[in-house]
Design a protein around this motif. Structure first.
Motif, PDB file in Angstrom:
ATOM      1  N   ALA A 164       0.798  -1.222   0.000  1.00 23.45           N
ATOM      2  CA  ALA A 164       0.000   0.000   0.000  1.00 23.45           C
ATOM      3  C   ALA A 164       0.828   1.268   0.000  1.00 23.45           C
ATOM      4  O   ALA A 164       0.269   2.360  -0.160  1.00 23.45           O
ATOM      5  CB  ALA A 164      -0.927   0.009   1.216  1.00 23.45           C
ATOM      6  N   TYR A 165       2.148   1.158   0.170  1.00 21.68           N
ATOM      7  CA  TYR A 165       3.004   2.336   0.264  1.00 21.68           C
ATOM      8  C   TYR A 165       4.316   2.069  -0.459  1.00 21.68           C
ATOM      9  O   TYR A 165       4.636   0.944  -0.832  1.00 21.68           O
ATOM     10  CB  TYR A 165       3.295   2.672   1.741  1.00 21.68           C
ATOM     11  CG  TYR A 165       2.071   2.950   2.562  1.00 21.68           C
ATOM     12  CD1 TYR A 165       1.507   4.219   2.599  1.00 21.68           C
ATOM     13  CD2 TYR A 165       1.468   1.933   3.307  1.00 21.68           C
ATOM     14  CE1 TYR A 165       0.364   4.480   3.346  1.00 21.68           C
ATOM     15  CE2 TYR A 165       0.326   2.179   4.063  1.00 21.68           C
ATOM     16  CZ  TYR A 165      -0.217   3.457   4.078  1.00 21.68           C
ATOM     17  OH  TYR A 165      -1.341   3.705   4.810  1.00 21.68           O
ATOM     18  N   ARG A 176       0.839  -2.794   4.329  1.00 30.68           N
ATOM     19  CA  ARG A 176       0.156  -2.088   5.412  1.00 30.68           C
ATOM     20  C   ARG A 176       0.721  -2.485   6.775  1.00 30.68           C
ATOM     21  O   ARG A 176       0.902  -1.639   7.661  1.00 30.68           O
ATOM     22  CB  ARG A 176      -1.348  -2.370   5.362  1.00 30.68           C
ATOM     23  CG  ARG A 176      -2.033  -1.829   4.127  1.00 30.68           C
ATOM     24  CD  ARG A 176      -3.531  -2.035   4.165  1.00 30.68           C
ATOM     25  NE  ARG A 176      -4.094  -1.847   2.844  1.00 30.68           N
ATOM     26  CZ  ARG A 176      -4.368  -0.654   2.318  1.00 30.68           C
ATOM     27  NH1 ARG A 176      -4.148   0.437   3.022  1.00 30.68           N
ATOM     28  NH2 ARG A 176      -4.876  -0.562   1.105  1.00 30.68           N
ATOM     29  N   GLU A 183       3.102   5.443   8.370  1.00 33.87           N
ATOM     30  CA  GLU A 183       2.346   5.755   7.155  1.00 33.87           C
ATOM     31  C   GLU A 183       2.603   7.176   6.647  1.00 33.87           C
ATOM     32  O   GLU A 183       2.696   7.391   5.433  1.00 33.87           O
ATOM     33  CB  GLU A 183       0.850   5.564   7.395  1.00 33.87           C
ATOM     34  CG  GLU A 183       0.420   4.119   7.657  1.00 33.87           C
ATOM     35  CD  GLU A 183       0.453   3.747   9.130  1.00 33.87           C
ATOM     36  OE1 GLU A 183      -0.159   2.726   9.483  1.00 33.87           O
ATOM     37  OE2 GLU A 183       1.090   4.484   9.919  1.00 33.87           O
ATOM     38  N   ALA A 188       1.851   6.886  -0.910  1.00 32.33           N
ATOM     39  CA  ALA A 188       0.787   5.913  -1.186  1.00 32.33           C
ATOM     40  C   ALA A 188       1.058   5.195  -2.502  1.00 32.33           C
ATOM     41  O   ALA A 188       1.515   5.799  -3.477  1.00 32.33           O
ATOM     42  CB  ALA A 188      -0.561   6.618  -1.239  1.00 32.33           C
ATOM     43  N   ASP A 203      -6.720   7.594  -6.612  1.00 28.19           N
ATOM     44  CA  ASP A 203      -5.583   6.739  -6.960  1.00 28.19           C
ATOM     45  C   ASP A 203      -4.717   7.368  -8.044  1.00 28.19           C
ATOM     46  O   ASP A 203      -3.485   7.258  -8.014  1.00 28.19           O
ATOM     47  CB  ASP A 203      -6.076   5.365  -7.421  1.00 28.19           C
ATOM     48  CG  ASP A 203      -6.419   4.453  -6.252  1.00 28.19           C
ATOM     49  OD1 ASP A 203      -6.121   4.832  -5.106  1.00 28.19           O
ATOM     50  OD2 ASP A 203      -6.973   3.365  -6.491  1.00 28.19           O
ATOM     51  N   ALA A 206      -2.633   9.991  -6.457  1.00 26.37           N
ATOM     52  CA  ALA A 206      -1.597   9.348  -5.653  1.00 26.37           C
ATOM     53  C   ALA A 206      -0.479   8.821  -6.548  1.00 26.37           C
ATOM     54  O   ALA A 206       0.710   8.912  -6.211  1.00 26.37           O
ATOM     55  CB  ALA A 206      -2.197   8.213  -4.827  1.00 26.37           C
TER      56      ALA A 206
END
Length: 243
Positions: A164-165, A176, A183, A188, A203, A206
């Motif tokens: 996720a990152y 995650r 975070e 992202a 998205d 991001a």
């Protein structure tokens, strides 16, 4: 030196009173510069428009000499420059390519991907149809020039699920679980870059933040202030378009 090839026109710079220096991307011979006599004339200005597809013929007595270039227009995307958002996207993606690719080295994957992005912008000016392709192109450009991101497994746990990152330092994905508590220090990673498929605007934005960070850090450092300003204008127009 004699080369005849189809090419995507990337940049045009005035030279002397009437001429222009052009950089264009060919499939098999990479970026090729050339001097177009009369390139600033009324007849050639619509032809020498970044994002246009041309048939170019480069001739030079030696490999070191800037080649003379004659051009024939194969497909014009000039009408798209009348629309602010598509115009900003076309200007950004061609300028980025011109500024980062070395001359004379083939990048067939980038040539095909750039053509795909330009076609997508032309076919769907509303941005939802081409913004994903633009992010993917930026990611591919980083990879082709040796700065690819590792989006296969987590830097902290080694897992390949629930990524996720991305670490802004290493460019490696983080799950995650691996990101827990950190975070805010990470970028992202939108799902469409790992799982494919469509993307919503959150998205897409991001994805642009992700690729923008590494473009500024790794490819445009020290020479890309104007380019990144152009990219910022594009992102700002996207934000206004979806507001």
């Amino acid at each position: 030196m004699h080369l005849r090839a189809e090419a995507i026109l990337l940049s045009v710079r005035a030279h002397g009173e009437h001429g222009a220096i052009v950089r264009a991307l060919t499939e098999n011979d990479g970026v090729q510069p050339g001097y177009v006599r009369g390139g600033r004339s009324r007849a050639l200005r619509p032809v020498l428009q970044p994002a246009n597809l041309i048939q170019g013929e480069w001739r030079a007595r030696t490999e070191e000499q800037l080649a003379g270039l004659t051009v024939e227009l194969l497909h014009s995307r000039a009408p798209m420059f009348g629309e602010p958002l598509p115009a900003a996207a076309l200007a950004w993606v061609t300028a980025l390519t011109a500024a980062t690719l070395p001359e004379g080295l083939p990048y067939p994957r980038l040539h095909a991907a750039l053509g795909g992005v330009l076609d997508a912008i032309e076919a769907a000016p509303a941005a939802r149809g081409w913004a994903v392709a633009l992010v993917r192109y930026e990611l591919l450009l980083l990879a082709e020039l040796g700065f690819g991101l590792d989006l296969e497994r987590c830097a902290a746990t080694g897992a390949s699920e629930d990524l996720a990152y991305v670490s802004p330092k290493s460019g490696i994905a983080v799950s995650r679980a691996g990101a827990l508590g950190y975070e805010n220090r990470l970028l992202a990673l939108p799902d469409f870059l790992t799982a494919g498929g469509a993307a919503d605007w959150e998205d897409i934005l991001a994805g642009l933040r992700l690729t923008g960070h590494f473009l500024a850090r790794d490819l445009l450092i020290g020479r890309g202030a104007d380019l990144m300003a152009a990219r910022a204008r594009l992102v700002d127009r996207l934000l206004r378009a979806v507001a």
